[in-house]
Design a protein around this motif. Structure first.
Motif, PDB file in Angstrom:
ATOM      1  N   LEU A 106       0.835  -1.199   0.000  1.00  0.00           N
ATOM      2  CA  LEU A 106       0.000   0.000   0.000  1.00  0.00           C
ATOM      3  C   LEU A 106       0.869   1.248   0.000  1.00  0.00           C
ATOM      4  CD1 LEU A 106      -2.632  -0.994   2.739  1.00  0.00           C
ATOM      5  CD2 LEU A 106      -3.018  -0.915   0.273  1.00  0.00           C
ATOM      6  N   GLU A 107       0.600   2.155  -0.922  1.00  0.00           N
ATOM      7  CA  GLU A 107       1.286   3.451  -0.910  1.00  0.00           C
ATOM      8  C   GLU A 107       0.352   4.465  -0.265  1.00  0.00           C
ATOM      9  OE1 GLU A 107       2.816   4.563  -4.730  1.00  0.00           O
ATOM     10  OE2 GLU A 107       3.745   2.626  -5.072  1.00  0.00           O
ATOM     11  N   ASN A 108      -0.005   4.219   0.974  1.00  0.00           N
ATOM     12  CA  ASN A 108      -0.924   5.098   1.682  1.00  0.00           C
ATOM     13  C   ASN A 108      -0.245   5.663   2.920  1.00  0.00           C
ATOM     14  OD1 ASN A 108      -2.844   4.268  -0.123  1.00  0.00           O
ATOM     15  ND2 ASN A 108      -3.828   2.830   1.271  1.00  0.00           N
ATOM     16  N   ARG A 109      -0.535   6.919   3.192  1.00  0.00           N
ATOM     17  CA  ARG A 109       0.095   7.588   4.326  1.00  0.00           C
ATOM     18  C   ARG A 109      -0.219   6.894   5.646  1.00  0.00           C
ATOM     19  NH1 ARG A 109       1.667   9.357   8.323  1.00  0.00           N
ATOM     20  NH2 ARG A 109       2.318  11.479   8.837  1.00  0.00           N
ATOM     21  N   THR A 110      -1.471   6.499   5.844  1.00  0.00           N
ATOM     22  CA  THR A 110      -1.820   5.877   7.124  1.00  0.00           C
ATOM     23  C   THR A 110      -1.189   4.499   7.264  1.00  0.00           C
ATOM     24  OG1 THR A 110      -3.888   5.289   6.062  1.00  0.00           O
ATOM     25  CG2 THR A 110      -3.965   7.060   7.662  1.00  0.00           C
ATOM     26  N   ASN A 111      -0.996   3.813   6.130  1.00  0.00           N
ATOM     27  CA  ASN A 111      -0.361   2.508   6.232  1.00  0.00           C
ATOM     28  C   ASN A 111       1.065   2.637   6.758  1.00  0.00           C
ATOM     29  OD1 ASN A 111      -0.220  -0.429   5.673  1.00  0.00           O
ATOM     30  ND2 ASN A 111       1.407   0.234   4.298  1.00  0.00           N
ATOM     31  N   ALA A 112       1.763   3.678   6.347  1.00  0.00           N
ATOM     32  CA  ALA A 112       3.145   3.844   6.804  1.00  0.00           C
ATOM     33  C   ALA A 112       3.205   3.882   8.330  1.00  0.00           C
ATOM     34  CB  ALA A 112       3.738   5.127   6.214  1.00  0.00           C
ATOM     35  N   THR A 113       2.300   4.631   8.942  1.00  0.00           N
ATOM     36  CA  THR A 113       2.364   4.751  10.397  1.00  0.00           C
ATOM     37  C   THR A 113       1.780   3.534  11.107  1.00  0.00           C
ATOM     38  OG1 THR A 113       0.432   6.172  10.171  1.00  0.00           O
ATOM     39  CG2 THR A 113       2.501   7.245  10.608  1.00  0.00           C
ATOM     40  N   GLU A 114       0.692   3.002  10.585  1.00  0.00           N
ATOM     41  CA  GLU A 114       0.089   1.836  11.257  1.00  0.00           C
ATOM     42  C   GLU A 114       1.019   0.627  11.175  1.00  0.00           C
ATOM     43  OE1 GLU A 114      -3.852   1.113   9.788  1.00  0.00           O
ATOM     44  OE2 GLU A 114      -4.523   3.129  10.287  1.00  0.00           O
ATOM     45  N   GLN A 115       1.662   0.476  10.027  1.00  0.00           N
ATOM     46  CA  GLN A 115       2.584  -0.648   9.872  1.00  0.00           C
ATOM     47  C   GLN A 115       3.810  -0.446  10.767  1.00  0.00           C
ATOM     48  OE1 GLN A 115       3.639  -1.412   5.776  1.00  0.00           O
ATOM     49  NE2 GLN A 115       3.761  -3.605   6.173  1.00  0.00           N
ATOM     50  N   ALA A 116       4.219   0.808  10.918  1.00  0.00           N
ATOM     51  CA  ALA A 116       5.353   1.110  11.796  1.00  0.00           C
ATOM     52  C   ALA A 116       5.055   0.690  13.236  1.00  0.00           C
ATOM     53  CB  ALA A 116       5.667   2.612  11.737  1.00  0.00           C
ATOM     54  N   VAL A 117       3.850   0.978  13.684  1.00  0.00           N
ATOM     55  CA  VAL A 117       3.470   0.613  15.052  1.00  0.00           C
ATOM     56  C   VAL A 117       3.453  -0.915  15.195  1.00  0.00           C
ATOM     57  CG1 VAL A 117       1.606   0.705  16.760  1.00  0.00           C
ATOM     58  CG2 VAL A 117       2.162   2.746  15.408  1.00  0.00           C
ATOM     59  N   ALA A 118       2.915  -1.596  14.184  1.00  0.00           N
ATOM     60  CA  ALA A 118       2.857  -3.063  14.228  1.00  0.00           C
ATOM     61  C   ALA A 118       4.263  -3.665  14.243  1.00  0.00           C
ATOM     62  CB  ALA A 118       2.066  -3.582  13.025  1.00  0.00           C
ATOM     63  N   VAL A 119       5.143  -3.109  13.418  1.00  0.00           N
ATOM     64  CA  VAL A 119       6.507  -3.643  13.342  1.00  0.00           C
ATOM     65  C   VAL A 119       7.264  -3.382  14.640  1.00  0.00           C
ATOM     66  CG1 VAL A 119       8.751  -3.229  12.243  1.00  0.00           C
ATOM     67  CG2 VAL A 119       6.737  -3.748  10.836  1.00  0.00           C
ATOM     68  N   ALA A 120       7.072  -2.204  15.210  1.00  0.00           N
ATOM     69  CA  ALA A 120       7.735  -1.927  16.492  1.00  0.00           C
ATOM     70  C   ALA A 120       7.328  -2.968  17.532  1.00  0.00           C
ATOM     71  CB  ALA A 120       7.384  -0.512  16.967  1.00  0.00           C
ATOM     72  N   SER A 121       6.043  -3.303  17.575  1.00  0.00           N
ATOM     73  CA  SER A 121       5.563  -4.328  18.517  1.00  0.00           C
ATOM     74  C   SER A 121       6.207  -5.674  18.222  1.00  0.00           C
ATOM     75  CB  SER A 121       4.047  -4.479  18.424  1.00  0.00           C
ATOM     76  OG  SER A 121       3.405  -3.305  18.810  1.00  0.00           O
ATOM     77  N   ASN A 122       6.284  -6.010  16.936  1.00  0.00           N
ATOM     78  CA  ASN A 122       6.831  -7.318  16.577  1.00  0.00           C
ATOM     79  C   ASN A 122       8.329  -7.410  16.870  1.00  0.00           C
ATOM     80  OD1 ASN A 122       4.352  -8.294  15.876  1.00  0.00           O
ATOM     81  ND2 ASN A 122       4.556  -7.821  13.695  1.00  0.00           N
ATOM     82  N   ILE A 123       9.046  -6.313  16.692  1.00  0.00           N
ATOM     83  CA  ILE A 123      10.469  -6.304  17.051  1.00  0.00           C
ATOM     84  C   ILE A 123      10.626  -6.605  18.538  1.00  0.00           C
ATOM     85  CG2 ILE A 123      12.441  -4.740  17.409  1.00  0.00           C
ATOM     86  CD1 ILE A 123      11.669  -3.391  14.767  1.00  0.00           C
ATOM     87  N   LEU A 124       9.669  -6.112  19.320  1.00  0.00           N
ATOM     88  CA  LEU A 124       9.759  -6.300  20.772  1.00  0.00           C
ATOM     89  C   LEU A 124       9.105  -7.614  21.215  1.00  0.00           C
ATOM     90  CD1 LEU A 124       9.100  -2.598  21.862  1.00  0.00           C
ATOM     91  CD2 LEU A 124      11.285  -3.790  21.583  1.00  0.00           C
ATOM     92  N   GLY A 125       8.732  -8.471  20.234  1.00  0.00           N
ATOM     93  CA  GLY A 125       8.321  -9.818  20.596  1.00  0.00           C
ATOM     94  C   GLY A 125       6.850 -10.141  20.449  1.00  0.00           C
ATOM     95  N   ALA A 126       6.022  -9.188  19.966  1.00  0.00           N
ATOM     96  CA  ALA A 126       4.582  -9.448  19.885  1.00  0.00           C
ATOM     97  C   ALA A 126       4.262 -10.560  18.882  1.00  0.00           C
ATOM     98  CB  ALA A 126       3.837  -8.173  19.500  1.00  0.00           C
ATOM     99  N   ASP A 127       4.981 -10.581  17.756  1.00  0.00           N
ATOM    100  CA  ASP A 127       4.790 -11.617  16.732  1.00  0.00           C
ATOM    101  C   ASP A 127       3.338 -11.699  16.256  1.00  0.00           C
ATOM    102  OD1 ASP A 127       5.972 -13.518  15.076  1.00  0.00           O
ATOM    103  OD2 ASP A 127       5.383 -15.173  16.382  1.00  0.00           O
ATOM    104  N   GLN A 128       2.739 -10.557  16.002  1.00  0.00           N
ATOM    105  CA  GLN A 128       1.332 -10.491  15.584  1.00  0.00           C
ATOM    106  C   GLN A 128       1.229 -10.159  14.099  1.00  0.00           C
ATOM    107  OE1 GLN A 128      -1.679 -10.929  17.446  1.00  0.00           O
ATOM    108  NE2 GLN A 128      -0.127 -11.923  18.728  1.00  0.00           N
ATOM    109  N   PRO A 129       0.267 -10.788  13.400  1.00  0.00           N
ATOM    110  CA  PRO A 129       0.059 -10.412  11.992  1.00  0.00           C
ATOM    111  C   PRO A 129      -0.489  -8.990  11.898  1.00  0.00           C
ATOM    112  CG  PRO A 129      -1.652 -11.929  12.734  1.00  0.00           C
ATOM    113  CD  PRO A 129      -0.646 -11.848  13.844  1.00  0.00           C
TER     114      PRO A 129
END
Lengths: 415, 64
Positions: A293-316
């Motif tokens: 997705l080339e969408n502005r909101t996706n950039a931030t929402e995906q960033a939040v998800a990835v930050a969680s996953n880096i810290l061990g959340a392992d969530q889709p």
């Protein structure tokens, strides 16, 4: 990764990269964060480039994403004006143009896209793309003294530039291959309403035909030649024909780059390597397909998800896609993906009054909600689209019928 | 914590309302952000910080 990393390197210092760093801190990460960006500007926002910055309503500095005290409080090292040129996946090290070697326990790639161009375009003056702040400032300066603007590209960016150019009093022509502007994002119905709006505002539409080339004299553009044979005279041409994921620098990394960095459902491209934003193509479990997705909101929402996953959340990561566009006095927004075969039902307001919310269904399932000058009411209907994405979880191809192929692509074998 | 919104930056996406509905709402007519609580209590701080970070128009600021 079961053990949280001690350090994170984020490659890309725009909305996705910056938000990754912010989300890591908000979630309690105390290790080292490095933010590497290829531009010299402090992190800035891109949606205003084709609108407020281009029109001159904002000075460029207003597009900056955060005030400097907020950036300092982030306690991240900002390495700006240096481009990543290579990635060693095993050792999690990034090489840069200036010769730096930056290593970290986890690496987030948020390098976005670069503007697609025509062959030979770079040799002609007064032909522009808009991807960066410098691009927008350069175009703004030319539009201030130009008379005729031709915009090549009938997607979101092209339509916004046409509207802004019209607002500046230029003679504007919008050319592109679709039958109506933004057809692939809006579908034929809402795209038709947008086309009507541009026509009313005096923009000349030359749609349904490709562009065969640019005409120039003495190294300066003089017009655009359509495949129909028509020649559109121009003082300035804006080429807005899409973006190419910025993955050139990953060619020898071993990561799978096919229309973006291919990731699993948690946005992980390899052990300890993640992708965020326009450059990431990940498996959306709600849709059962790879999505970029080339969408502005996706950039931030995906960033939040990835930050969680880096810290061990392992969530889709299973967002409801969302974008908006501002053109003239109209704000249009879409939650979800509009299917090509959408049955459209107006659920609030009245299209004749240019204020409405419409549900787009496919096979009886709500796939998207489109709002035209009714932002709050549009958001209220978002829940139905979110429900459909949840219901589709894990269900194979049948439920995806009709979704736009421009956004969705399956990989031959599951990621 | 004091929350500041810039109405002329707001794009009306409503992301803040989805994240922190006790602090933010949108106007009925144009969807622009409405601040319900400019000094939210500590129990809301995490949600407000997330709203600031994910706002797609960078229209929310904080003084902490």
């Amino acid at each position: 990764m079961t053990v949280p990393p001690g350090s994170v390197l984020v490659v890309g210092a725009s909305a996705g990269g910056l938000t990754t760093a912010e989300a890591l801190r908000r979630k309690g990460f105390e290790g080292r964060i490095t933010l590497l960006g290829d531009e010299t500007h402090l992190p800035y926002d891109r949606p205003p480039l084709s609108k407020q910055v281009l029109s001159g309503a904002w000075e460029p500095v207003r597009a900056q994403l955060r005030p400097e005290p907020a950036l300092r409080a982030l306690d991240a090292e900002l390495v700006l004006g240096d481009r990543a040129t290579g990635l060693d996946v095993m050792n999690r090290t990034v090489r840069t143009e200036s010769g730096r070697r930056l290593g970290a326990d986890a690496i987030v790639i948020a390098t976005g896209v670069r503007a697609r161009t025509f062959p030979g375009q770079a040799n002609l003056a007064s032909v522009h793309v808009i991807r960066t702040l410098d691009d927008a400032v350069a175009l703004r300066a030319e539009l201030a003294v130009a008379g005729r603007l031709v915009v090549v590209g009938d997607g979101v960016l092209g339509a916004e530039v046409a509207a802004t150019g019209s607002g500046l009093g230029l003679d504007v022509t919008l050319a592109g291959p679709q039958s109506v502007p933004m057809e692939s994002q809006f579908g034929a119905w809402a795209g038709g309403l947008l086309g009507d709006l541009h026509t009313e505002q005096g923009v000349r539409l030359r749609l349904g035909t490709g562009v065969s080339g640019l005409a120039g004299v003495s190294g300066r553009v003089t017009g655009v030649v359509l495949e129909s044979g028509e020649r559109l005279p121009a003082d300035v041409v804006v080429v807005a024909i899409g973006g190419i994921p910025a993955t050139d620098w990953l060619a020898d990394s071993g990561l799978t780059c096919e229309n973006g960095i291919v990731c699993d459902a948690t946005c992980r491209a390899a052990d300890g390597i993640y992708a965020v934003g326009d450059v990431a193509r990940w498996r959306h479990q709600g849709l059962g397909a790879l999505l970029r997705l080339e969408n502005r909101t996706n950039a931030t929402e995906q960033a939040v998800a990835v930050a969680s996953n880096i810290l061990g959340a392992d969530q889709p990561y299973t967002p409801v896609p969302y974008f908006w566009t501002d053109q003239y006095d109209v704000k249009v927004m879409v939650h979800g993906l509009i299917p090509a075969d959408a049955e459209v039902e107006v659920v609030e307001g009245d299209p004749a009054a240019r204020r409405f919310v419409a549900l787009c269904r496919s096979g009886g399932v709500a796939r998207a909600v489109v709002g035209w000058n009714m932002p709050k009411q549009t958001r209220v209907h978002r829940g139905q689209v979110a429900d459909a994405l949840t219901l589709a979880d894990g269900v194979p191809a049948g439920v995806r019928q009709g979704l736009p192929s421009s956004a969705l692509e399956d990989l031959a074998s599951p990621a | 914590m004091k929350v500041i919104v810039e109405e002329d930056k707001c794009c009306g996406a409503g992301t803040c309302v989805l994240v922190a509905p006790d602090v933010f709402d949108q106007r009925d007519d144009d969807g622009i952000v409405m601040l319900l609580d400019e000094a939210p209590g500590p129990e809301l701080h995490d949600a407000v910080r997330e709203a600031v970070s994910v706002c797609p128009a960078a229209a929310i600021g904080l003084i902490e």
